[in-house]
Design a protein around this motif. Structure first.
Motif, PDB file in Angstrom:
ATOM      1  N   GLU C  73       0.828  -1.214   0.000  1.00 33.55           N
ATOM      2  CA  GLU C  73       0.000   0.000   0.000  1.00 33.55           C
ATOM      3  C   GLU C  73       0.859   1.260   0.000  1.00 33.55           C
ATOM      4  O   GLU C  73       0.574   2.223  -0.708  1.00 33.55           O
ATOM      5  N   PRO C  85      -7.068   9.247 -13.502  1.00 38.26           N
ATOM      6  CA  PRO C  85      -7.175   7.827 -13.146  1.00 38.26           C
ATOM      7  C   PRO C  85      -6.508   6.908 -14.167  1.00 38.26           C
ATOM      8  O   PRO C  85      -5.998   5.861 -13.807  1.00 38.26           O
ATOM      9  N   ASP C 131      -7.233  -3.589   1.349  1.00 31.98           N
ATOM     10  CA  ASP C 131      -6.909  -2.185   1.112  1.00 31.98           C
ATOM     11  C   ASP C 131      -6.208  -1.947  -0.215  1.00 31.98           C
ATOM     12  O   ASP C 131      -6.539  -1.010  -0.950  1.00 31.98           O
ATOM     13  N   VAL C 134      -8.558  -2.258  -2.944  1.00 33.52           N
ATOM     14  CA  VAL C 134      -9.436  -1.091  -3.043  1.00 33.52           C
ATOM     15  C   VAL C 134      -8.784   0.033  -3.859  1.00 33.52           C
ATOM     16  O   VAL C 134      -9.461   0.733  -4.616  1.00 33.52           O
ATOM     17  N   VAL C 135      -7.500   0.179  -3.693  1.00 31.31           N
ATOM     18  CA  VAL C 135      -6.789   1.194  -4.478  1.00 31.31           C
ATOM     19  C   VAL C 135      -7.035   0.961  -5.962  1.00 31.31           C
ATOM     20  O   VAL C 135      -7.361   1.896  -6.713  1.00 31.31           O
ATOM     21  N   LEU C 137      -9.453  -0.865  -7.250  1.00 29.82           N
ATOM     22  CA  LEU C 137     -10.890  -0.774  -7.505  1.00 29.82           C
ATOM     23  C   LEU C 137     -11.326   0.683  -7.700  1.00 29.82           C
ATOM     24  O   LEU C 137     -12.058   1.027  -8.639  1.00 29.82           O
ATOM     25  N   THR C 138     -10.863   1.517  -6.802  1.00 31.14           N
ATOM     26  CA  THR C 138     -11.198   2.932  -6.885  1.00 31.14           C
ATOM     27  C   THR C 138     -10.734   3.540  -8.200  1.00 31.14           C
ATOM     28  O   THR C 138     -11.480   4.256  -8.889  1.00 31.14           O
ATOM     29  N   CYS C 139      -9.512   3.230  -8.525  1.00 30.79           N
ATOM     30  CA  CYS C 139      -8.937   3.780  -9.752  1.00 30.79           C
ATOM     31  C   CYS C 139      -9.758   3.347 -10.960  1.00 30.79           C
ATOM     32  O   CYS C 139     -10.089   4.168 -11.837  1.00 30.79           O
ATOM     33  N   THR C 141     -12.832   2.356 -10.979  1.00 26.90           N
ATOM     34  CA  THR C 141     -14.144   2.991 -10.930  1.00 26.90           C
ATOM     35  C   THR C 141     -14.098   4.367 -11.577  1.00 26.90           C
ATOM     36  O   THR C 141     -14.932   4.723 -12.422  1.00 26.90           O
ATOM     37  N   GLU C 142     -13.098   5.144 -11.152  1.00 24.70           N
ATOM     38  CA  GLU C 142     -12.953   6.481 -11.741  1.00 24.70           C
ATOM     39  C   GLU C 142     -12.774   6.427 -13.247  1.00 24.70           C
ATOM     40  O   GLU C 142     -13.380   7.187 -13.990  1.00 24.70           O
ATOM     41  N   GLU C 145     -16.044   5.571 -14.822  1.00 22.83           N
ATOM     42  CA  GLU C 145     -16.982   6.694 -14.778  1.00 22.83           C
ATOM     43  C   GLU C 145     -16.701   7.672 -15.914  1.00 22.83           C
ATOM     44  O   GLU C 145     -17.589   8.312 -16.457  1.00 22.83           O
ATOM     45  N   THR C 155     -15.985  -4.755 -10.694  1.00 25.04           N
ATOM     46  CA  THR C 155     -15.374  -5.842  -9.920  1.00 25.04           C
ATOM     47  C   THR C 155     -14.642  -6.808 -10.834  1.00 25.04           C
ATOM     48  O   THR C 155     -13.495  -7.184 -10.586  1.00 25.04           O
TER      49      THR C 155
END
Lengths: 204, 204, 204, 204
Positions: C73, C85, C131, C134-135, C137-139, C141-142, C145, C155
């Motif tokens: 992390e 992103p 965690d 998630v990094v 995943l978030t990226c 997602t952005e 979007e 996912t």
DNA sequence: CATGAATGAGAGTTCATTCAT
DNA sequence: GATGAATGAACTCTCATTCAT
């Protein structure tokens, strides 16, 4: 007769080949690495074949030892050439020490290890050492005939000289000297000095 | 403090018990039969336990050797008692020979085998032999101070005497003397005679 | 409360000390050398003490793994900084590969070895990876979007990206790439090229 | 010649028997339980006998791995039969995943464990994987000749596909997917979906 | 004559773990 | 809370030797 003679000769040759391989292995790789298997591999026969020529490892090692003694005799023949027996005695001693230093593994087998001595039957003398011992014995006899030594009994004299030489060499081979605070060079000097001193002591 | 003292004592006792078992095994069964496993069995512990007290076989053997040297020192203390250094020198020699004859396996471990010498780090002297060597050294020093010996350098003298004694004993231990035509009694005589002769040679 | 709080804090500190020692050992000496004993030695406690804080080796390794994930992390936090992103996705991938190359032993523990996964109870998710996942995943997602990716399910996208990265790194770590005819440099190039290619494929 | 042929055949059979025992043990008991001893026990021979056929554990494992790769090839031969290379590519991927799921222990040995890779000499390629990799390579070549893929370099393509597949399978085998909140069924779906998605991505 | 095949015996060593203190 | 002591169970591997063929 021709056939059986040839057979005998071939058998002898095979024995020799085995011994030579074993000897080489002993000198280059040391005792640890000298297994029946490895010897067999070296001459490209199977381990089982070895057993056709030698009944067990001990007997084989005994023959290797014999080979080693031949080499010691050769060393004596090469080095101990003076007609003057007193000079020759010194040559013998130095030749002996040099041999031990050059072939410690062999020296171990010849004089230190228990291993190959089991194959000597009870009440049967140990032949391997005889010839080289005779070289010493002869030399000492000549010396004593000329009254050069403070010894009275030649056999006892020979044993003593041998013991002295062996004491020095074997302590070296077994690393007991290096282990005592001494550099390798110092060890060598000490051994040589001991010999000189001893020769001095026994000279009449 | 009582507790930690007791612990330390117990640890020491355990070490001793291991050594004693090893020593006995060594004396009765010889090197070949002395394995970590067998020692462990003898004291009724698991092999792994040995490793809690000694890091490997070599370290263990080194301790057995140490123990053996203690016994040699005791022998010296018992036998070499004369205030007259010349007499004492004879006592030392005879004590040494007697020790070798009585405990050939131990003698091998002390002076002949390669085995436990690996655990001596480079450039670090070999402590096990020191004390008994000092006994000889001291004796020779006294002799030389009184002008009793034909030696000039005391260290060299000590090495020579040691080598002579070791030569005789080790040839005996390794069965090289018995193997030469000689009865056991004859061997013993020869060794003793050699010593007498040698002492005679070095006496000034 | 003060006392029990202190106790709890001390306990936590001890756990940490153990893990840190284990982690260091893992990174410097590798899995093979990392035994309970060695860890205990490093922090100068007895092996038994470890068991007061961790019930068995697996639980301990699980914590080491956790520690390793923290480091991953941190690597992400350090390397994947771009607000864009899409750029960040590339940073994440490269950071991941670099981490694996730098700490192969750790990577093995994190993603390849069976060992520490036993300590996860049935039906309980594997928290260590969460965690860092998630990094990613978030990226993603952005990215999605913004319509930058040819993925539909985020996912599934994350799993795919992870699998791709892991496939490359783990084949490297397990030496399957080096074993195939390839120089180490070639391997590295291949991995990087694969990543570029993959990013290209998923970009809409 | 009949005799030597028979001997050779018997030797080969014995090697096979050992490998099969090892393989079974591997599949049923896992790596941990697969020791030379246990394999020997299983085939009712002595441990030493194993060493007549394989020089050490690594060499043995390498052969087991080879055996496993044969099985993978068989799986490919069975499953990847379509003349249409694009269809075949899908078949290969699914065959690969199925193989990993069916024989996780073998998969570990083939692609994840460090163990048997030591017996590959430096600069010598890893032959075990070659044939199955060629199946993939050939298929991709055909696909690319028909312009079906968004790849430019076939080798890189093959590596990428392999990495993707391996990433999915190995995360599964090492229990990293199950550990994440997912039921086993979900995992399977996810893997399959990832493959579909990936195939979709690379299709031009 | 030669050997391939096999083995029993044993070596030293390491490890995770337990438990009484 | 900490540990010293102990161990059972493994491990890989090597060797000298035998014997049917």
């Amino acid at each position: 007769m021709g056939i059986s003679e040839r057979k005998a000769r071939e058998k002898q040759e095979m024995r020799l080949r085995i011994i030579e391989a074993a000897t080489e292995m002993f000198m280059s790789e040391g005792y640890e690495k000298t297994s029946i298997r490895n010897i067999a591999e070296k001459i490209e026969y199977s381990p089982a074949t070895i057993y056709l020529y030698y009944k067990d490892k001990d007997e084989l090692l005994y023959e290797v030892q014999k080979q080693a003694f031949s080499q010691l005799e050769e060393a004596f023949a090469r080095d101990a050439t003076s007609p003057d027996p007193w000079v020759r005695l010194g040559q013998i001693c130095h030749s002996y020490v040099r041999f031990g230093k050059a072939h410690p593994e062999m020296y171990e087998l010849m004089f230190m290890m228990r291993a190959p001595m089991n194959s000597i039957k009870e009440n049967e003398p140990w032949r391997n050492n005889t010839d080289s011992f005779v070289v010493l014995l002869t030399c000492l006899t000549e010396c004593m005939e000329k009254g050069l030594l403070r010894f009275k009994d030649v056999t006892l004299a020979a044993f003593s000289v041998w013991a002295m030489g062996h004491g020095l060499v074997s302590l070296d081979v077994s690393c007991r000297l290096q282990a005592m605070n001494m550099t390798e060079q110092h060890v060598e000097e000490m051994i040589l000095a001991s010999i000189e001193q001893y020769l001095n002591l026994i000279k009449s």
